[in-house]
Design a protein around this motif. Structure first.
Motif, PDB file in Angstrom:
ATOM      1  N   SER A 108       0.855  -1.182   0.000  1.00  0.00           N
ATOM      2  CA  SER A 108       0.000   0.000   0.000  1.00  0.00           C
ATOM      3  C   SER A 108       0.894   1.236   0.000  1.00  0.00           C
ATOM      4  N   ILE A 109       0.834   2.030  -1.067  1.00  0.00           N
ATOM      5  CA  ILE A 109       1.777   3.135  -1.273  1.00  0.00           C
ATOM      6  C   ILE A 109       1.023   4.399  -1.664  1.00  0.00           C
ATOM      7  N   THR A 110       1.448   5.513  -1.103  1.00  0.00           N
ATOM      8  CA  THR A 110       1.043   6.839  -1.567  1.00  0.00           C
ATOM      9  C   THR A 110       2.259   7.510  -2.194  1.00  0.00           C
ATOM     10  N   VAL A 111       2.078   8.079  -3.384  1.00  0.00           N
ATOM     11  CA  VAL A 111       3.190   8.707  -4.106  1.00  0.00           C
ATOM     12  C   VAL A 111       2.842  10.153  -4.412  1.00  0.00           C
ATOM     13  N   MET A 112       3.796  11.047  -4.216  1.00  0.00           N
ATOM     14  CA  MET A 112       3.649  12.460  -4.557  1.00  0.00           C
ATOM     15  C   MET A 112       4.830  12.884  -5.406  1.00  0.00           C
ATOM     16  N   ASP A 113       4.571  13.611  -6.497  1.00  0.00           N
ATOM     17  CA  ASP A 113       5.680  14.132  -7.289  1.00  0.00           C
ATOM     18  C   ASP A 113       5.950  15.584  -6.900  1.00  0.00           C
ATOM     19  N   GLN A 114       7.001  16.158  -7.498  1.00  0.00           N
ATOM     20  CA  GLN A 114       7.427  17.496  -7.097  1.00  0.00           C
ATOM     21  C   GLN A 114       6.365  18.544  -7.371  1.00  0.00           C
TER      22      GLN A 114
ATOM     23  N   THR B  99      12.601   6.883  22.096  1.00  0.00           N
ATOM     24  CA  THR B  99      12.679   5.598  21.399  1.00  0.00           C
ATOM     25  C   THR B  99      13.249   5.873  20.010  1.00  0.00           C
ATOM     26  N   THR B 100      13.615   4.805  19.316  1.00  0.00           N
ATOM     27  CA  THR B 100      14.039   4.961  17.925  1.00  0.00           C
ATOM     28  C   THR B 100      12.800   5.040  17.041  1.00  0.00           C
ATOM     29  N   ALA B 101      13.018   5.271  15.754  1.00  0.00           N
ATOM     30  CA  ALA B 101      11.915   5.500  14.831  1.00  0.00           C
ATOM     31  C   ALA B 101      11.086   4.236  14.630  1.00  0.00           C
ATOM     32  N   SER B 102       9.798   4.420  14.339  1.00  0.00           N
ATOM     33  CA  SER B 102       8.940   3.313  13.896  1.00  0.00           C
ATOM     34  C   SER B 102       8.646   3.432  12.409  1.00  0.00           C
ATOM     35  N   VAL B 103       8.975   4.571  11.823  1.00  0.00           N
ATOM     36  CA  VAL B 103       8.844   4.801  10.385  1.00  0.00           C
ATOM     37  C   VAL B 103      10.215   5.258   9.880  1.00  0.00           C
ATOM     38  N   GLY B 104      10.847   4.451   9.055  1.00  0.00           N
ATOM     39  CA  GLY B 104      12.159   4.815   8.538  1.00  0.00           C
ATOM     40  C   GLY B 104      12.043   5.834   7.418  1.00  0.00           C
ATOM     41  N   THR B 105      12.905   6.834   7.442  1.00  0.00           N
ATOM     42  CA  THR B 105      12.935   7.864   6.402  1.00  0.00           C
ATOM     43  C   THR B 105      14.236   7.725   5.617  1.00  0.00           C
ATOM     44  N   TYR B 106      14.117   7.614   4.284  1.00  0.00           N
ATOM     45  CA  TYR B 106      15.274   7.349   3.424  1.00  0.00           C
ATOM     46  C   TYR B 106      15.371   8.422   2.351  1.00  0.00           C
ATOM     47  N   PHE B 107      16.564   8.938   2.168  1.00  0.00           N
ATOM     48  CA  PHE B 107      16.851   9.891   1.104  1.00  0.00           C
ATOM     49  C   PHE B 107      17.873   9.244   0.175  1.00  0.00           C
ATOM     50  N   ALA B 108      17.487   9.080  -1.094  1.00  0.00           N
ATOM     51  CA  ALA B 108      18.364   8.413  -2.067  1.00  0.00           C
ATOM     52  C   ALA B 108      18.821   7.053  -1.550  1.00  0.00           C
ATOM     53  N   GLU B 109      17.893   6.302  -0.963  1.00  0.00           N
ATOM     54  CA  GLU B 109      18.106   4.940  -0.466  1.00  0.00           C
ATOM     55  C   GLU B 109      18.911   4.865   0.815  1.00  0.00           C
TER      56      GLU B 109
ATOM     57  N   LEU C 295       5.486   4.094   2.091  1.00  0.00           N
ATOM     58  CA  LEU C 295       5.204   2.662   2.115  1.00  0.00           C
ATOM     59  C   LEU C 295       4.557   2.326   3.454  1.00  0.00           C
ATOM     60  N   LYS C 296       3.377   1.738   3.410  1.00  0.00           N
ATOM     61  CA  LYS C 296       2.603   1.483   4.633  1.00  0.00           C
ATOM     62  C   LYS C 296       2.675   0.017   5.007  1.00  0.00           C
ATOM     63  N   GLY C 297       2.973  -0.232   6.268  1.00  0.00           N
ATOM     64  CA  GLY C 297       3.167  -1.581   6.754  1.00  0.00           C
ATOM     65  C   GLY C 297       4.637  -1.890   6.923  1.00  0.00           C
ATOM     66  N   PRO C 298       4.987  -2.920   7.688  1.00  0.00           N
ATOM     67  CA  PRO C 298       6.395  -3.232   7.984  1.00  0.00           C
ATOM     68  C   PRO C 298       7.220  -3.450   6.719  1.00  0.00           C
TER      69      PRO C 298
ATOM     70  N   ALA D 147       7.819   3.013   5.793  1.00  0.00           N
ATOM     71  CA  ALA D 147       9.000   3.771   5.373  1.00  0.00           C
ATOM     72  C   ALA D 147       8.576   4.903   4.453  1.00  0.00           C
ATOM     73  N   ILE D 148       9.351   5.975   4.486  1.00  0.00           N
ATOM     74  CA  ILE D 148       9.161   7.116   3.589  1.00  0.00           C
ATOM     75  C   ILE D 148      10.414   7.239   2.736  1.00  0.00           C
ATOM     76  N   LEU D 149      10.232   7.100   1.427  1.00  0.00           N
ATOM     77  CA  LEU D 149      11.354   7.175   0.497  1.00  0.00           C
ATOM     78  C   LEU D 149      11.314   8.517  -0.222  1.00  0.00           C
ATOM     79  N   ILE D 150      12.372   9.290  -0.087  1.00  0.00           N
ATOM     80  CA  ILE D 150      12.488  10.585  -0.747  1.00  0.00           C
ATOM     81  C   ILE D 150      13.512  10.430  -1.870  1.00  0.00           C
TER      82      ILE D 150
END
Length: 900
Positions: A111-117, A162-172, A202-205, A218-221
């Protein structure tokens, strides 16, 4: 810039542009009118809102957008009416990297939500917290300001320490780590949301391909990559509240093998909050950052590509604070004679004796309508007086707050270097190496609760009761942490492409380059300006309780994180309609802490000998995570799937809790999900995706509060909980006409904290005051925090049927509704659940004005000026006061862009 002045300037700008258009029309003969009425093959393109993402063909470079073949343009003799109601073309594919390779969104069982610039710009998204506003199932906690927002997906949240429950990634590459003493790092800081390909939520583990600390998702930027053409843009934005933003991007192919791209973004805006204390900055929650990014692609050979990104962000703001708004009058509660329950009092005393003295401070005497902790006796009168004084002075407005720290600020310095080498070994095998370095430096000073309670014994009025004052040290920042990441991947296809697989090794080492720390004042009266000197001999404090429950203190800590992992995942196409995906990751984590706390107790105005606590906690944890997925594709444009995934959040240290409470173990989540994805043409082409999920969280990391005799009011994290999260997510996009597109994203969450074990027994082992003041913040039966029940984002976009020489005009409207959500436990506050709210945004854009390389966009957010609350502290019963963070008001701006 004043609102009236800005609106006048905006109106004049609109008249000027309209005049240019009129003059240009007058210079052409009657055939121009015929061109408008008959049509000359104007290039219309659909648009969408944040939340459903339909990338823009003209602005979305390869390889992230691949166009599905479209119908031939209508002939020039089409009438205006025919052009307005022309059936839609086939919609465009969206390419995502959710599985560490480029794939069509509709082929990925997530399950994914995508936004462009373009969607990001139209919504005027400037901070990471804005991403959550347009993404159902995603919430942001902005307690410490939007620059330090943390994320929650499907109710899996990141608590303080605590540490993050949603990982945030920039350029992987995962976001740089911060210190756990305050919220910092682990997210997308200021200056990130410009010159992007897209943002993928990205929704879910995502425990297999992205690893630990992605129990929620996870959030991929994805940044724009250098291209092989000379291009770029210069952009200027003006808005209310003195908002000024300038962006520039230049792309240059040096030669056939070397391409570079340089981008700069500077953004400033006056504060959203008015500080009425007369101390420190007059405005808070402002915006002021400069970000730069240099990208370089070098084709070393025909099969080896090296991609380097160097980025920097400098952000200097006045920080933020909460707004005090409610007081718990314990004395008034006791006068409610009819509220006494003798039987409940007897039962409570029996339970107290049986438990060996366990006292719940939120309800210390069951049956007696005290309504909160005895600590409230220190605060409620001053709280009521502050609110009364503000009202009498006309300073109780929607955005009026109190901050009494002269040096109030939030400063962030972030540096990143990412190098990715991709070696195509053959048509079916590729090797990728990612090496990254990041350094994060933060400083923070704020009055967390927005209170100023004077010391009644101080005739000078300088001393105030400190509750949540965090004050910078002159000899060290709050965070100075460097992070190294090394990852090696092999990706391949085998057995005539029936098996698509990847495997990798991961290493991350985050370490401090010196001590980090802060000073604070806890439940004692102090002259805050003397604490800001960082010299204990200069402190001016008064404690009528003789240091039993509070005092000034300062700390210095170091926290080191080491993470190692090995993983593999493969998809086997059993037969044409069936495929099975199996993935496994094994992770080793270690966290080491070293901290020194200095507590300075007072007896009345006399400072006593400092109490020094040294801590060196260490936590090691290991865990397997993985995925088992079955997919069925009865047609090329339809996919159904069912899957099981396991996620894991590491155990770590909490340097501001007492020894014995300064560590916690990992938590895991098990998720079962079924989904359906479809792309369709016909009369109304579009996409419709739906996912149903059931999550069970075990060994949940829960937060509890207590008063430490060495560091005042603080929190500890303990593993005792089990939570569930069930729901449904929908992403849809429809294009009934070529000039008209509609999208709707929706989520429903049903969450619950199933059980919470006895946290207070551990706290009692530390000391009597600690055990007496123990207050669990989570309560069995409550919903999980930051999990709105119903959330949806609806968008409509219309393109005016103009001839090409006029350019392109788009008009869009977005309505984003966030449902009611819990932010604190039922037992801690009657304000623990926030009301739902809805925000309406409008935008109109004119692209290629009269054929020139200029674009003009006018945007308005929260058009209806909705008043809403995004956070409340949940301290009504534990501390006798309640503070909140309010959402932004209506905001109007315009953006002019030159393209080359």
């Amino acid at each position: 810039m004043h609102s009236g002045t800005f609106k006048s300037a905006l109106a004049l700008l609109g008249l000027a542009v309209l005049g240019c258009a009129t003059a240009a029309t007058a210079q052409n003969d009657a055939s121009d009118l015929d061109a408008l009425l008959q049509g000359n093959g104007a290039s219309d393109r659909p648009d969408s809102a944040p939340g459903s993402a339909d990338p823009v063909p003209e602005r979305t470079p390869e390889p992230y957008a691949q166009t599905v073949p479209v119908a031939e343009p209508a002939p020039a003799e089409d009438s205006l009416a025919r052009r307005m109601f022309r059936p839609a073309r086939e919609i465009e594919e969206i390419i995502v990297t959710a599985q560490r390779r480029e794939e069509n969104l509709q082929d990925v069982a997530i399950s994914i939500t995508v936004m462009d610039q373009e969607q990001i710009s139209k919504a005027n998204m400037t901070t990471s917290a804005d991403i959550a506003r347009y993404t159902p199932s995603l919430s942001a906690n902005t307690r410490f300001g939007t620059d330090n927002a943390t994320f929650t997906i499907r109710g899996f949240t990141q608590d303080l320490r605590t540490t993050a429950s949603v990982g945030t990634y920039f350029a992987e590459v995962v976001a740089p780590r911060g210190q756990s003493t305050q919220t910092s790092g682990d997210g997308a800081g200021p200056g990130t949301l410009f010159d992007l390909q897209n943002i993928q939520v990205l929704k879910g583990p995502q425990g297999t391909l992205f690893g630990r600390n992605t129990t929620g998702g996870a959030i991929l930027i994805v940044p724009q990559k250098p291209t092989d053409v000379i291009e770029g843009y210069a952009e200027f934005t003006g808005a209310e509240l003195g908002g000024l933003r300038g962006q520039g991007v230049f792309n240059y192919p040096v030669n056939d093998r070397l391409r570079l791209r340089l981008g700069i973004d500077h953004n400033r805006r006056d504060g959203l909050l008015n500080n009425v204390s007369g101390i420190g900055p007059d405005e808070l929650a402002d915006l002021d950052y400069t970000a730069g990014r240099l990208s370089l692609v070098w084709d070393v050979t025909d099969t080896i590509e090296n991609y380097t990104i160097a980025s920097m962000v400098n952000s200097d703001t006045n920080g933020s604070t909460s707004q005090l708004y409610a007081c718990n009058n314990l004395v008034e509660n006791l006068t409610e004679v009819g509220e006494y329950d003798v039987q409940a009092l007897i039962n409570g005393l029996v339970d107290l004796i049986a438990s060996g003295g366990d006292i719940d401070l939120t309800n210390p005497l069951p049956g007696v309508p005290l309504g909160g902790s005895p600590l409230g006796l220190l605060t409620f009168q001053a709280c009521e007086q502050q609110l009364a004084d503000q009202a009498a002075a006309g300073q109780a407005g929607r955005f009026d707050v109190v901050s009494d720290i002269e040096s109030a600020s939030t400063d962030i310095r972030e540096r990143r270097l990412i190098n990715t080498t991709t070696w195509t070994l053959s048509d079916t095998l590729a090797f990728k190496n990612i090496l990254a370095y990041a350094h994060l430096h933060t400083e923070n000073s704020s009055n967390v609760f927005g209170n100023r309670f004077p010391d009644p014994s101080d005739l000078t009025g300088r001393r105030v009761l400190g509750i949540g004052h965090t004050i910078p040290r002159t000899d060290m920042p709050v965070t100075r942490q460097e992070t190294w990441v090394e990852e090696m991947q092999l990706q391949g296809e085998s057995f005539d492409n029936r098996l698509i697989w990847q495997a990798g090794l991961y290493y991350e080492h985050s370490r401090p380059d010196g001590f980090s720390g802060n000073s604070s004042v806890a439940l004692v009266y102090c002259d805050i300006s003397t604490i800001e000197t960082n010299d204990p001999s200069q402190y001016d404090c008064f404690d009528p309780l003789a240091g039993i429950v509070g005092g000034p203190y300062r700390y210095q800590v170091k926290t080191e994180y080491i993470n190692k992992a090995v993983y593999t995942q493969g998809t086997w196409h059993v037969a044409d309609p069936f495929s099975i995906t199996l993935g496994l990751r094994y992770t080793w984590d270690e966290t080491r802490g070293h901290g020194v706390k200095e507590f300075f107790p007072y007896v009345l105005t006399v400072q006593q000998a400092p109490e020094i606590t040294v801590q060196t906690p260490t936590v090691k944890s290991t865990a397997p995570t993985g995925i088992l997925e079955f997919a069925f594709r009865p047609r090329e444009d339809v996919m159904t799937y069912a899957k099981y995934t396991r996620g894991y959040r590491q155990g770590t240290v909490n340097m501001l809790a007492d020894p014995g409470l300064d560590t916690h173990n990992p938590e895991t989540v098990d998720t079962y999900e079924i989904g359906f994805k479809s792309t369709f043409g016909g009369l109304v082409p579009g996409r419709f995706n739906i996912a149903l999920f059931d999550n069970t969280l075990t060994d949940m990391q829960l937060q509890g509060g207590y008063v430490s005799t060495t560091s005042g009011p603080t929190t500890a994290i303990f593993n005792a909980g089990e939570g569930t999260s069930r729901g449904i997510e929908i992403e849809s996009f429809f294009q009934p006409l070529e000039a008209l597109s509609v999208s709707l994203s929706y989520s429903f969450l049903d969450t619950k904290l199933v059980k919470s074990a006895d946290f207070c027994s551990r706290v009692e082992a530390v000391g009597f005051i600690e055990g007496f003041t123990c207050t669990p913040i989570a309560e069995a039966g409550d919903e999980l925090p930051f999990a709105p029940d119903h959330t949806y984002v609806a968008h409509i976009n219309w393109t005016a049927p103009l001839p090409p020489r006029w350019g392109r005009v788009d008009m869009g409207a977005t309505y984003a509704h966030t449902g009611a959500q819990r932010v604190a436990a039922t037992s801690s506050s009657p304000f623990a659940v926030l009301d739902g709210f809805g925000l309406l945004n409008l935008n109109i854009g004119w692209t290629s004005i009269l054929g020139a390389p200029y674009d003009l966009t006018v945007f308005a957010t929260n058009v209806l000026d909705e008043e809403y609350v995004v956070f409340t502290t949940g301290t009504f019963r534990p501390l006798g006061i309640e503070s909140r963070n309010v959402g932004a008001a209506r905001f109007i701006g315009a953006r002019l862009r030159y393209n080359f």
